[in-house]
Each structure stands twice: as structure tokens, then as C-alpha cells.
Design a protein around this motif. Sequence first.
Motif, PDB file in Angstrom:
ATOM      1  N   UNK A 137      39.983  42.120  28.629  1.00 32.51           N
ATOM      2  CA  UNK A 137      39.920  42.069  30.101  1.00 32.51           C
ATOM      3  C   UNK A 137      40.881  41.033  30.665  1.00 32.51           C
ATOM      4  N   UNK A 138      41.371  41.332  31.829  1.00 35.10           N
ATOM      5  CA  UNK A 138      42.361  40.472  32.478  1.00 35.10           C
ATOM      6  C   UNK A 138      41.641  39.430  33.328  1.00 35.10           C
ATOM      7  N   UNK A 139      42.171  38.218  33.374  1.00 35.61           N
ATOM      8  CA  UNK A 139      41.645  37.170  34.236  1.00 35.61           C
ATOM      9  C   UNK A 139      42.587  36.965  35.419  1.00 35.61           C
ATOM     10  N   UNK A 140      42.065  36.297  36.438  1.00 35.99           N
ATOM     11  CA  UNK A 140      42.889  36.043  37.613  1.00 35.99           C
ATOM     12  C   UNK A 140      44.087  35.164  37.278  1.00 35.99           C
ATOM     13  N   UNK A 141      43.848  34.187  36.399  1.00 41.25           N
ATOM     14  CA  UNK A 141      44.946  33.283  36.062  1.00 41.25           C
ATOM     15  C   UNK A 141      46.131  33.996  35.448  1.00 41.25           C
ATOM     16  N   UNK A 162      42.499  29.942  42.331  1.00 38.85           N
ATOM     17  CA  UNK A 162      41.152  29.761  42.876  1.00 38.85           C
ATOM     18  C   UNK A 162      40.094  30.237  41.894  1.00 38.85           C
ATOM     19  N   UNK A 163      40.322  31.395  41.287  1.00 39.75           N
ATOM     20  CA  UNK A 163      39.336  31.953  40.357  1.00 39.75           C
ATOM     21  C   UNK A 163      39.678  31.680  38.893  1.00 39.75           C
ATOM     22  N   UNK A 164      40.934  31.397  38.609  1.00 36.72           N
ATOM     23  CA  UNK A 164      41.409  30.970  37.289  1.00 36.72           C
ATOM     24  C   UNK A 164      40.944  31.896  36.172  1.00 36.72           C
ATOM     25  N   UNK A 165      39.924  31.523  35.445  1.00 33.56           N
ATOM     26  CA  UNK A 165      39.543  32.265  34.235  1.00 33.56           C
ATOM     27  C   UNK A 165      38.464  33.316  34.483  1.00 33.56           C
ATOM     28  N   UNK A 166      38.195  33.625  35.717  1.00 32.35           N
ATOM     29  CA  UNK A 166      37.216  34.671  36.021  1.00 32.35           C
ATOM     30  C   UNK A 166      37.798  36.018  35.602  1.00 32.35           C
ATOM     31  N   UNK A 221      36.164  31.990  54.499  1.00 34.53           N
ATOM     32  CA  UNK A 221      35.550  33.185  53.940  1.00 34.53           C
ATOM     33  C   UNK A 221      34.484  32.793  52.917  1.00 34.53           C
ATOM     34  N   UNK A 222      33.705  33.771  52.534  1.00 37.73           N
ATOM     35  CA  UNK A 222      32.605  33.508  51.606  1.00 37.73           C
ATOM     36  C   UNK A 222      33.115  33.043  50.251  1.00 37.73           C
ATOM     37  N   UNK A 223      34.332  33.403  49.906  1.00 36.90           N
ATOM     38  CA  UNK A 223      34.899  33.021  48.613  1.00 36.90           C
ATOM     39  C   UNK A 223      35.344  31.568  48.581  1.00 36.90           C
ATOM     40  N   UNK A 224      35.310  30.866  49.710  1.00 33.16           N
ATOM     41  CA  UNK A 224      35.817  29.504  49.768  1.00 33.16           C
ATOM     42  C   UNK A 224      37.271  29.430  50.173  1.00 33.16           C
ATOM     43  N   UNK A 225      37.919  30.564  50.332  1.00 33.55           N
ATOM     44  CA  UNK A 225      39.299  30.602  50.817  1.00 33.55           C
ATOM     45  C   UNK A 225      39.291  30.699  52.345  1.00 33.55           C
TER      46      UNK A 225
END
Length: 1483
Positions: free
Chosen positions: A682-686, A664-668, A1393-1397
Amino acid sequence: MNLGLFNRMNLKESSENKGMYSEWTSLSLMLQNNDDANQSVLEKFGLTTSKDVTLGVVRQLASNLGISQPAEPSPLVTDKEVQWCMEVLCFGLSLPLSEHEAIKDCVNVYCEWLSALLTPKICVPQPIVEDPNVYARKIIAHLHYLFIPRKDEGIDTINRQAVLCHRVLRTLQQIAHESKLLERETWEALLLFLLAINDTLLSPPTVKDDVADQLCERVLSVLFEIWLIACAQCFPSPPLWKTLRECCMNWRHRVALIEQWNRVNLVLTSKVLSFMYGPTFPELKIGDDDLITHGMSNDCIAQSWYRFLNTIGNPISLTKPEVISQTQKFLQFAISTDNVNDPCQHPCLQALPLIFLKAIKGIAGQVDAFLGVAQAIWWETVITGGCTTDKSKEAAPNQTSATYSPSPTPPTQRRLAKSFSVAPSSVSKGIPKSSLIGLTTSRSSVVATASAPSSGPSSTSSISSLTSFGPESRTPLAPGRPKCNSILHLFGEWLFEAAFLGCDLQHRQPHDQNKRNSSVLMESYSQPSSISDIPSLPSSLTIDKYESGKAEALGTLCRIMCAKKTGEEILPVYLARFYLAVQQGLKIAPNRECGETMVAILMNSSDLFRLDLDGVRVLVPVFISALEIVLPDKDLKLNSNVSKTELRRASIHLLSSMLVLPLHFQNVVIKDLINTGSSDRPCTFGQLKPRLMNLVMNALQIESDPQNTHMLLGSLFLCVQDSSIYEKVEQVTQPPTDTSSNLLSSASDTASTMSMASSYERSTSPEHFGPVDSYDLLPIDSAHALFVRATYLVCHRLISSWKTDLNVSLAALELLSGLARIHIKESDAMECKRAVKWLCDYIVYQCSRPPPAHSKDLHSTIVAAFQCCSVWLLEHPYLLRDKDCLTTVLEVAELGVSGTKSVGKPGENVKMKEQKELKPASMRVRDAAENLLTCILEQVGYFPNECGPESISSLLDEVALLQHCNSWPTNCTDQATAVEKFRYFVTEGSVVLALLEEPLGNDQDPQPTVTILIRGPFGRHAWTMQLRHLPRHRSGTKCHAPNPGRPVVMQETPLCPQVKQKYFPDSVDRVTQCKVDQSIPLLDTVIAQNEEINEDTNKLVQLIERQATVETNLAATQSNFVAQECTPPPVVHDFQTSRLFLSHFGLLSLGDENDEAPTLTALDSSAGDFCKDLSLLDHLSPRTCDTVHIFYVKSQQVDAQDIVNNVRTEQGISSYFFEFIHTLGWPVEVNKHPGWTGHVSTSWKVSPQESPVASRSTSYDGSTHVLYWADACAEIAFVVPSTIKPADPPSEQSSFNASIWYERSLSETSTTSKDKRALSLELDKQPVPPRRSGPRSNLHPFTNTKIMVVWLESFEDHLNLPIDDLLNSMTTGLERGAIIKSSEVLVIYLHLMASGLLRVHLQGPSGRVGLASPLVDGMVLSRRALGPLVRHTALNMARRRRLDSDSYQPPHIRRRLKIQEMVQKYKREMTKPELLTYLFSST
């Protein structure tokens, strides 16, 4: 002596003494000077003299009390006499305990005299009766001497002193409860007395078994009890409250103080809840309701509650021995003891970790009470820890319920209740938040490095504490609970300080300090700097020993945050502190053990990622690291007394809420909470996806709890489904795989190409996941690799360890069915073939289990496995092109139908069908096997057919066929007339043949043509057959001429010469005869010599002559006859095609003379109800049909009519809702739809009238359109109701009141025919009247499963959904008058939810089969995977309900039984000759 402690005592300006009472003067000096002020005049004389006087006077006074003899009036009649005696009694109370009898007499005298405040006894002096309050204050002051500990006394004398103290306390309790005469001065004297005796007994360091140790709990309980009574009768003044607070802070080394503090706080909290939130708020059930008198007003309760809450100061001080020991009594101990250098070295402080834990548990209990989740397990287990002594119960007074008038003493302008604001109301306007609890006050804490292993008290935070029940068993949060901010305003500072115990947060860089030198995260948790000589603490009091209390605080904070409502805001300062506390609490120890803080956080954070908490996803990496310790470890060692199963369940809940985050957030980028200056990228969600996928696999590999396994299976399917759809949408391409590779190599070939493989960490699980090492190379974040691993793992565990558990087996089979429907481009046939082979092995194993193991549950798993196998073959029809796979599947189908395989184990003889006895495991198993067999023969590779997925049957019926005949009127649609044109037969007892001998209008070829409608258990099929002598491609060649004429002669026929026949050649006469020639006599000679021969010869001659005459006459007659020319016969246009078809297909034979009954039965189609029964048969779908009703609930909607009205317009409806419903199925028009529409009145028929063409409608309420999905075995309609309708009356088409029967027992399946060669469909051949196996004839053949999908704008609205009212909009025509309870409805709640999930919540009856997968309660989904998962879950819910129903009949069984019923009603009683005659006759 360490002089530093004097410096600390002198420097002590504790911030704890500032705050709400800072402007008032304490009465502590009065307590300390109490002894001097009330000293007896006898103290001026020697002990011997005073003692003698006292003994004589006291004995005389006691004799008048009526204890040993009848009471007499007191001889004391003036004030002077009474005061003089009181001086003596005062001295008597201070005598050594060796004079026990004198002391006892003094106590008895004073206790009797105090009865003047109640009902004066005869022995009470008259002055006391006349002015009881004045004398009572003096008596109470004198009684203080009784409680002063004596030095060097034995245990027996201490016990005697304790008994007398109990007598006094009991008397004072009675007075406080019952007296109507007490004045304010008396109340204050009583309270000061109680404070004084408590301070005398409890201030010194604890010494085991001294009088203070024995009386500790009792004096504290009496102090708090009477103080509460005083609050109702005469509210204590602020100086008294300040004195109580200061004294209690001197007693904090006593466990009993915290226990009694918890007790009072919880009693008051229960009362506060009752008037703040009303009767609907969950009641805090405790056992000490009598502590609160009925006369306390609400305002008084609120004031008392808040003041008592702050009585012991900051509970975090309990973790600082140097603060707790900063009292005069501890200082005196240190000075007077040679081997102790510091007060904090006293052994009694070893109990501080336990005391701290109890204090935090008390706070946690109050938090839970405000959340509405407090459990009724209080006193022995939570508050007192089971150490309540019996003596306190024995000494309890006989209390009477007296009614007191409310006192106006409490300041009415202070309203504590205003500090609580209950969502969704606006922020309350009241006193400043900082005035409740000093949020802005900087409090110092000691941070010590943990050098010794933790050996403090176990938190038991997941069993005996309020914090800790599993998500399923835990009480639901109260809907009217206060906002999280309100609770944190009240308890937050204490909980946060406790949560940060032992945390070293001094990692900020200099530039950060310059930028934010007053960070809200750091200011309260810095190292103390005012005192440099902090003493060294004992090893048993290092900061790590307080981990249990710290864990309790963290768990409580997690519960507070997880109580957030939809749309509620939590202050950023609280969120930041909480995230930092959780991050510190989840730090992994060097030994990688699961500590108490980690357990507490995991157990109480199940909903953390489901609540739209701002910035909560910064915690994802630390939670994943914690889950990597808990989930993959089969032998996890826990320090705390916690259920490992519950811990794993909470961890799985957390895991299921994080699975979709990487895609959902991938490269965030996930930012750090604190900038530590690290150079790590820094670590990404992906990059977290491989770790999450690995967690699911490893957890499922070792999980043993059925419920946890069910949740993991749903999570695994989510992973595969989400990844598959993501890769399709994003067009993720991978190198082609080698289709000839084995099961694992097809996935491992792509390991080097995946960008995220570098971040994949190998599991530390002791057990390896796969059977080969190539799994270490799998890029586990690809859909193909997940598909392979999931298939292998689930099949392997299904056969090895899950086969005995019904729910887990069903969940595993549901997952495999779902995997079959996921088409991944890279998958090869070998993987799917192995899955089918494993399923077949599972069925074989289950069927081969010994008879005692065969049960309904076992057969349910076998039926589900057959259904799963059907799905695999239907979705992957190429599997049947594999010879081994086809053989395996057909053998399993044979096993299910007959109970045995023809080809047994190696070495066994092959059993032919004629030799097998039909003994299936059960009728349900046989039905499922038949269904699989039919799918293989009819549907695999052919679904969907020309009619589309909406129907697996032909849409043609009698009327539709005849409309294509030339003899049929164009506009005639009468079914009865059409039926007359057909001949109806039944073969095999379960197949109806409707034969039309008239050719269709589009066929001009005069061939023998028959049109057949075949109605069988698995649908209706239409065929047209012709008897042709040439193939169709040569059908244009004429095979005959209209007048061929005489054949032309090819050549002249030669004349036949006349030849005289000779018996011998001419040369015979030229041969010279010899004697031998004469050896044969002549015929005439022989005749002449024998009369008999002569006679016979004459007869022969006569016959020859007669025949010659006849032939001569015949030749003469025919000489004048002219032969007629031969011509071909005329072409035949009328055929008995029914007879030809039945004969050619083996349904008619002339040689079966020994058959008891014909295999073919003619039906009388002219009967009155024949057409009706034929229509009912056509309306019995060969597939299962289910309905899901979808509702959209706006925030705070509770009216059913408002809810269904939402979908009438798109305004105000989330666009994601419409996106979602269109992923469930495809829109169909009800009038043109031949399948299930959600209601029986419009299903399985196509209305002749055309609906008007209108604009595209978004209303899928079933009136014109519905959403529909189907495969070869099931169909499901998704209806979005827009109106609430009254319950439908039983319709004609839904009243299947025929004699439906179903033989279920194995004993009734024994073959009655002599021929054992009976196929599966022949078990029901014999059309004999059936035997009913119970009252099932009136049961509806469908299961009426009610399934709702509810889209919530506010998640809390699921608690108030009017299911009973909404049921009126969910009628399907299948109800048959049954009353559906709301508790029986299966509900899938979806909250965006607000995140789109989307957050999922499941609700339904917890029956034997449980809730279906793949959706799991609490799971968080992405929008792309939502539709398929909801659809699969709805189908599985209905399928499970059918499995669990004893009265359910599969569709093909219902159709077969209907056909058998028609045979019984309409068969023509014919012998075989009569049947043949009927066939040769015209229609």
C-alpha cells in the motif's frame, strides 16, 4: 428472422413501467384503437363513391367559411345534419394527399367550427355553438386522420400535409390558451389526441424528411405546452400521466423528445426554484417563461415538475439500443425488412449517443439550477444544439395572456418540496427518499468492452455546457442551495449509472462476496443475467461512444460534491459510489491521452480536496496520475472541445490543494476503494511527495498562461516553505554538502540518502526541466533541493519568458523574495550568489529595452527587482564579501541611479562620474536604486542594530541627549528648550545636522567634543565625536605638566675668545710681490680717479657710521633689561567644535570662491514652527509601514459588533487561531514600541510614562499591545480589533499638509549646475521652490491599503462578511477622510478544516496588478506554514498597491522633501563670510 427478439418482447417486464403509476391503468390501448372507434361510415363504401360524396359536401361547407367570400350562416341546423357532415369530413381527412384541396377544406371547416370554444363565428352550426364540448371532442378525434403518414408520397405533398397539421396545432393551442369553456372530458380528449398523433408520428423508426421528421419537434412542443396548460386548468389524471410516460418511452429514439423534455423541465425548475427558495436565490433565466401560465399554483408546478422529470423513464436506457428498440414499431420494422435481423440494428439508433448526451446535459442543467450556477446559454447551445427549426417559430400561435384560476385537481397532500432540505436546517421529515426515485431498485446495464476508438459526439463539457467554466469565471454557488443529499436523492441514481457506463467492476474476491453480497457499490452495475441472447451491437453504438454523456454525468456529480457546505454530511453510500466513479473515470488509457471523462472530472473538481469530504483522500493517487498526464505535457491532445488553459487551471487548483498532504499525513496508508487482491504494497502519503513536487516544477516549466503561472508560483513557494519548516521542526538531517560544488551538485549529492527517492517517478514531459542531467538524481522532496530548483527555474524563466508580463514578473520576484527569507542549512553561497546575479541581469535587461517599451508596468518590475535584490542582500550579508557579487550589485545600483554604467561593454571607454549625464529610467527606478545602495551601505550586515528590528533609526533626540548633559535640568522634557542648545545646518539639500557643542555628562575628558543628530532620507542617527591627539587606550597618559619650569643646563658654555678679523692670512705679507700684484690698482686710487665712485663711497661710509651709532645706543639701553622666563600657555577647555567638525569633514572650505551657493545652509531653530516640523520629520518613518487587521468569525455571524467581540475572551475561540496569530509577528507593547503600531497617533515614539505591569494580555487590539514584524525595508503591524470605533478626526500628526512635491518627469532631472559630477542625492540639492507636477500636494504620502485576515469557522460565512461595518474598527490615522469601499479591501479568508489543514480564499479588487502571491485562492495550507505565508502575502499586497499608485512616494523621498521644505522655511540667508562669522560666534 432472429426469434430471440420475440422472446425479448414477450419477456419484457420493464422496471421502468413500475413506480409512481404502477397502481393505475394505462390508456395506451385507447390510443391504438382510436382509428377503429372514430372510423367514418363512408369507409363502408367504395373509395370512388365516398370520395365523390366527400368532395361535393366539403366544397359546399368550405364556401360558407368566409375564406374566399363573405361568411354566411351555416345551413346545418340540427344535430343529425351536423353529425352526418362530420362523417363526411372525417373521411375527407383520410383522403390521399393528392386530394390536397379537399383535405385543406376539411381542415378549414373543423378549425372554424372549433371556434365555438372561443367566440363562435357566423359560419359555425348552431348545434355546435350550443354544445361545443361534445362536438369539439368528436372533431378532435377526427383530426387524428390528418396526421397519419401516407405511404409513397413525395416531398412536396409531405410539406403540404405538414402545413395543414400546423394549422390544426395552432388552432388547438389557441383554444387551450384562451377558451373558458373546456370541460374535463374535452381536456382529456385533447390530451389523448395529442398523445395519439405523437405516437402515430414518432413511434416508428426515424425516416429522414418524412412527415414525422418534419413535424416531430412541433407536435412534441404542442403536446408539452398544452399538457402544462391542462395542469393549470384541469390537472391530468394518473392514467393520463402513465400513458404520457409510456408513449414518451416509445419515442426516445427521437432527438426532439429529449430537447423538448429538457425545455419543459428547465422551465418548471425555474418556477420551482422561485417559490422554494425565494427571490434571493439565483434566477434560472430561460427564454420560455410563457410555457407556464400564471394560473399554476406552486403545488401544481411542483407536481408537474416531478412528473415531467420522470416522463422518459431512466435516461440511462438511451445507452441500450436493445431497450430503446423494444417497441412494436421497431419490431414491425425488423419483421418487414429482410436485411435487418434485430430492431437495434436500425440506422436511426445511431443518434443515441447524441440523445444520451442531451439528456444528461438537461439533468446537469437542472442540477446547476439547484446549485445556483446555471448559465443563461440555454436553448441553441445546450438543449437544442442549435437545431431549432424556423417553421416552429412561424407556426407559433398568437398567444394572449389569459388568467386562469388555480385548479384543485393536484393532490394537495403530496409535497415534493419537502424532499429538499436546505442547509443548515435539519433533515426534512417528508415522504421517504426512495419514493422520489427508486434508489433501492436494481437496474441492469450493459457493459461492453470498448474495442473501437471513440467517435461519439463531443461533450464540449467545458465550453458550451453548464458544467464548465473555470473556477474564477464560474458563477458562485448559491448560499441557500439545497443539501447535496437532496440533489442526489433526486438525480443521483441516473447520474451514477451514467458515470459507471463501460466500467467493469467484477473484481471482488469470493470472500468479499460472502461478506457483503449486497454491496452498495456493485449491486446496480452488474452484468445482466436474465437474457442470454444479447444481440451484437453496431460498432457505432458500442459503450465507448457514450463517453460524452458519461463525462457530463461525472462532471455533474463532481459539482454536486463540491457544493458541500461546512458541517454538511453526505450519505456514505453516495460518497462511496462517487469515489468509485471518479476512480474509474480517471483511469489512464493505454495511449495516455486525456479523455473526456478525465477532462470533465478535472474541470469540475477544483474544490474536491478543500471540503472535508469523508475519505476523499483515497482519490489522491488517481488524481496525481491524471495530473501527470495534463500538466507536464506542453502539446496535450484533447478529444473534447475544451480550453486547454482552463483545464490546466482546474488541474493547478487541484494540485494546490494536495501539496501539503504528504507532510501532513506522512506515513498514513492510502487504502484501496476495492480490494482487488493485488500484492502491491500500500502507498503512503509521504511517498507521493516527490511526484507532487515534480508536477509543480514540470508544470511551471511549460506554463504560458499568466494566471496559471501565478498560481504555480504560489504553489512552489508553499512547497519550499512547508518543507523547510518541517525539516527544522523534525530536525531532518542530511550529509554535509560540498560548498565548492556548482548550483546543482549541492542538491544531488543527497540523492542516495533519501528514503522516498525510490518512489520518485521520472516525468514523461518531452522537455527536460534542468539544463543538466543531474536533476534526474535530485531528491526533490528535500527543502534544499526544492530551494535550488525553484531558484534556478524561476530566475531562468523570469529572464527568458516572463519579463514582459507585469503580474507574472511581480509574482516571480515575490517568490524570490520569499525564498531569500528561507534559511536552509545546506544551502551554499554559490546558489544565493547566482540568484542575485540573475536579478541584476534582469534589471539590466529591463533598463536596456528600447524607449517605446518603457512604461509604468516595466518600471514597476524594475522597482520590484531592486526591492527583491535588497531582501537577498539583507538576508545573506555574506554575499557582499564576494568581490564579483559586490561589483555586480553596485553596477546595477549605479545603472538605476544614473541610467548608465561607468564600465560599459568590452572595448568601450570607462566613463567617470563627471562625464556622465544623469538620465535614470524613471524617478521610481532611481528611488529604488538609491534604496538598494543605502541598504548596502547602512543595513546589510548591521540589521538589526542596537535598537532592535523595531527601529532602524536612533531612538535619541535632542531632549534625550541633553538629559545626559550636566547643565540640563533633570526633569525637563521641553523640546523647544532643547532645540535652542543645538545648531542646525543642512548639507546636500537633504541632510539635517543638529550640532551640540556641550560635552555629555559621562565624558570628563576635556577634548573637543561634538554630539551630532543626523537626520537624512534614511533615518535619524546620533554620533558623538572627539578631536583626540592620542588613541583612547592611551588617554590616561598626561601629555603636559601644570608647571614644567626652566630646562636644566646640560653643560657649561665655553667662553668665546676675542678674535681680530683679518681679510687675508698672515702669510700673505711674507710673499714677495711681483709685477702682477701691481696690476690691480688700489681702492683709494680708483676712488680718487672717479668722482662718481668717490661720492658713492662717501655715502656708504656715512650709513655705516650711522648704523654703528644706533646699535651702540640700543646696546646701552638693553644693558639694564632682565629677560622674562618662558611658560606654556594654559589648557583650553572651550572649543568651537561645530566649526572644527564642519571643517574637518569638508563641509566648510575657504577656497570655493566660485561656488554660486554654499553647500552648507544654516537653519533658524528659533522660528515658531521649527520644533513642530522637526517632530513631523521624525514621524516620517524611513521604512514602509502596513497594517493587517485580523478577525475571528464564528459560524453564521454577520454582525460586526459580534465579530469583534469574539476576541475579548478565549472561550469559544479555536486554539489554532491564537497559535496562528503568534506566528505572524512578535508581541510589542504600544507605549514602549518605537516602530509602527497600526495607528499614527502611537507610532514612532516611546511614551515617557510607564504602563502598569499587568498579566500577559492576549488582546492585540492596538490599545496596549500589537503583533509586529519588521525587516530593514518594511514594518507591519497585526491588529486584532476588539471594538468598533467611529472614524478618527484628522490628527495633527497625520496632517502632512506641507507642500510635498515630487518631480516625476525625466525632463525635470536635467542638471542645471555646470558641474556634472552630481551624485544621486545631489539631484535635490538646489533649494529652489519646486514645480508641482500635478495636483499631488494634498495627497497623503502613504498608501492606505486595507488588508483583512478573517478566520472562518464556517467557510460560507465569507459571502456575508460585513466589511463596511468592520472598516470602522480598522482606522490607522492614514485615511485622510478618504472613503474606503468594501470592494477595495483585500481580504485573506482562512478556514480550518477537520483534517487540521486550512483552506485559503482571497478577495479583493482585480486591478492591473492583481492579487499578490504566495497565497493563491483555494490553496490548502498546513498550520506550520500558515503564518509566514500570510505575512508574505500581506506585505506583497501592500507593496503591489504602492507600485500601482501614481501618487505614492517612497519613505526616503518623503523625508527628503520634508527636509527641503524645512530649508525653504527656516534657512538663514547668509553669505559665506557671514556663515563663517556665525560659526565663530558662541551659541
